[in-house]
Design an enzyme around this catalytic site. Structure first.
Site, PDB file in Angstrom:
ATOM      1  CD  GLN A  96      34.796  78.777  36.713  1.00  0.00           C
ATOM      2  OE1 GLN A  96      35.626  79.687  36.740  1.00  0.00           O
ATOM      3  NE2 GLN A  96      34.641  77.987  35.659  1.00  0.00           N
ATOM      4  CE  LYS A  97      33.872  68.957  38.455  1.00  0.00           C
ATOM      5  NZ  LYS A  97      32.915  68.379  39.323  1.00  0.00           N
TER       6      LYS A  97
ATOM      7  N   GLY B  42      42.194  69.761  42.952  1.00  0.00           N
ATOM      8  CA  GLY B  42      41.216  70.851  42.895  1.00  0.00           C
ATOM      9  C   GLY B  42      40.935  71.405  44.289  1.00  0.00           C
ATOM     10  CG  HIS B  43      38.994  68.956  47.231  1.00  0.00           C
ATOM     11  ND1 HIS B  43      39.020  67.683  46.720  1.00  0.00           N
ATOM     12  CD2 HIS B  43      37.677  69.255  47.398  1.00  0.00           C
ATOM     13  CE1 HIS B  43      37.786  67.225  46.579  1.00  0.00           C
ATOM     14  NE2 HIS B  43      36.942  68.163  46.979  1.00  0.00           N
TER      15      HIS B  43
ATOM     16  CB  THR C 146      35.450  63.188  45.089  1.00  0.00           C
ATOM     17  OG1 THR C 146      36.105  64.324  45.658  1.00  0.00           O
ATOM     18  CG2 THR C 146      35.575  62.002  46.023  1.00  0.00           C
TER      19      THR C 146
HETATM   20  P1  AMP Z   1      33.335  68.617  47.261  1.00  0.00           P
HETATM   21  O1  AMP Z   1      34.292  67.910  48.157  1.00  0.00           O
HETATM   22  O2  AMP Z   1      33.085  67.904  45.978  1.00  0.00           O
HETATM   23  O3  AMP Z   1      32.077  69.045  47.973  1.00  0.00           O
HETATM   24  O4  AMP Z   1      34.052  69.954  46.824  1.00  0.00           O
HETATM   25  C1  AMP Z   1      34.540  70.860  47.775  1.00  0.00           C
HETATM   26  C2  AMP Z   1      34.949  72.121  47.072  1.00  0.00           C
HETATM   27  O5  AMP Z   1      35.954  71.821  46.108  1.00  0.00           O
HETATM   28  C3  AMP Z   1      33.785  72.762  46.308  1.00  0.00           C
HETATM   29  O6  AMP Z   1      33.834  74.172  46.502  1.00  0.00           O
HETATM   30  C4  AMP Z   1      34.070  72.377  44.879  1.00  0.00           C
HETATM   31  O7  AMP Z   1      33.554  73.292  43.931  1.00  0.00           O
HETATM   32  C5  AMP Z   1      35.591  72.389  44.868  1.00  0.00           C
HETATM   33  N1  AMP Z   1      36.120  71.579  43.754  1.00  0.00           N
HETATM   34  C6  AMP Z   1      35.746  70.333  43.400  1.00  0.00           C
HETATM   35  N2  AMP Z   1      36.399  69.943  42.292  1.00  0.00           N
HETATM   36  C7  AMP Z   1      37.201  70.980  41.931  1.00  0.00           C
HETATM   37  C8  AMP Z   1      38.119  71.184  40.852  1.00  0.00           C
HETATM   38  N3  AMP Z   1      38.341  70.274  39.930  1.00  0.00           N
HETATM   39  N4  AMP Z   1      38.768  72.367  40.796  1.00  0.00           N
HETATM   40  C9  AMP Z   1      38.548  73.321  41.757  1.00  0.00           C
HETATM   41  N5  AMP Z   1      37.700  73.180  42.790  1.00  0.00           N
HETATM   42  C10 AMP Z   1      37.032  72.027  42.872  1.00  0.00           C
END
Ligand code: AMP
Length: 279
Positions: free
Chosen positions: A148-149, A36-37, A186
């Site tokens: 968008q998650k 996703g990231h 994560t």
């Molecule tokens: P985080 O590391 O959880 O703070 O996420 C960093 C970025 O990755 C944020 O903009 C989240 O919305 C995005 N993100 C997390 N999980 C997904 C996913 N499954 N698909 C797309 N983007 C994601």
């Protein structure tokens, strides 16, 4: 790929690129990187000359009883993945680099932070807005990409950028899912094999609810039924069907609908959503 652990290093990289007339896309993360990231990184590459990814587990967005202390830290693997995506710079600041002694932030999350995740995570979006604003201040990107998650977060960031008239375009990336339909996160690392099996029911319920909405079924009945199904496996924090722009009840003016939910599976909190056009 430059790995910058302090502000001076990233400022130097960014100012060198800017002097060359290059544009910069930025992807903020907390590490524990998954596909996703990386999809956001690919989107970043398609939208600017240089890509900066930050890895920083921001203490100010975690509540007292949340998982800050044991949030997954996988820096080596993260850097390998980012190198393979040909990222230009990774910013891995310490807490002191982001919040130097005496640092205060006057930036607060706006109205879109009300309700949904804020109910169980008071102050969470203030912490998010604080760190993103600080990272924007250091990196000064032209474009920043959010998933968008975390749909409410995406809207809160857009609102901040608009309110402060920051010269940064905010793009959103689609949710990347496991083959099972489970949204990648994560925090999925916290799930046991059995829990992962159960977790995929969440997306199935969201899809069923979307079908009910599109068929114009009575909304409160449809939500009630979905909650009844979900509650067999999850502890529901919220399941809401809202106008996707306002995060308020659907009206005659609603063009885009958001089905948003947060649930607990054991001690793991999962969020997911579906955004779609009204009929
Ligand atoms: P985080 O590391 O959880 O703070 O996420 C960093 C970025 O990755 C944020 O903009 C989240 O919305 C995005 N993100 C997390 N999980 C997904 C996913 N499954 N698909 C797309 N983007 C994601």
């Amino acid at each position: 790929m430059q790995v910058c652990s302090n502000n001076q290093q990233i400022l130097h990289a960014v100012s060198t690129w800017k002097a060359q007339g290059k544009t910069i896309a930025f992807v903020p993360t907390m590490g524990g990187l998954h596909a996703g990231h990386l999809s956001l990184v690919h989107q970043a590459k398609a939208n600017a000359d240089k890509v900066v990814v930050s890895i920083f587990v921001n203490p100010t967005q975690f509540g007292k009883n949340e998982d800050f202390d044991h949030y997954p830290k996988t820096l080596e693997q993260d850097l390998t993945k980012l190198e393979a995506c040909q990222v230009d710079a990774v910013f891995t600041p310490s807490k002191e680099q982001i919040y130097p002694n005496g640092y205060t932030s006057h930036v607060k999350a706006g109205s879109l932070a009300q309700g949904l995740c804020s109910k169980s995570r008071p102050g969470h979006f203030d912490g998010v807005v604080q760190v993103v604003h600080r990272l924007f201040e250091i990196i000064t990107p032209n474009v920043a990409i959010f998933g968008q998650k975390d749909y409410q977060q995406l809207l809160v960031i857009r609102q901040m950028v608009e309110t402060l008239s920051l010269p940064i375009s905010i793009l959103s990336g689609d949710i990347v899912r496991e083959q099972s339909g489970l949204a990648m996160s994560t925090r999925n690392q916290y799930l046991s094999v059995d829990e992962k099996e159960t977790a995929l029911k969440l997306y199935q319920v969201l899809i069923q609810l979307k079908q009910a909405v599109l068929k114009n079924q009575d909304l409160s009945v449809a939500i009630h039924n979905s909650k009844a199904t979900l509650s067999q496996d999850f502890k529901i924090e919220y399941l809401s069907v809202f106008d996707a722009n306002t995060l308020k009840s659907i009206t005659d003016n609603t063009s885009k609908i958001a089905i948003l939910c947060a649930v607990f599976l054991g001690s793991t909190r999962l969020i997911d959503n579906i955004i779609f056009n009204q009929g």
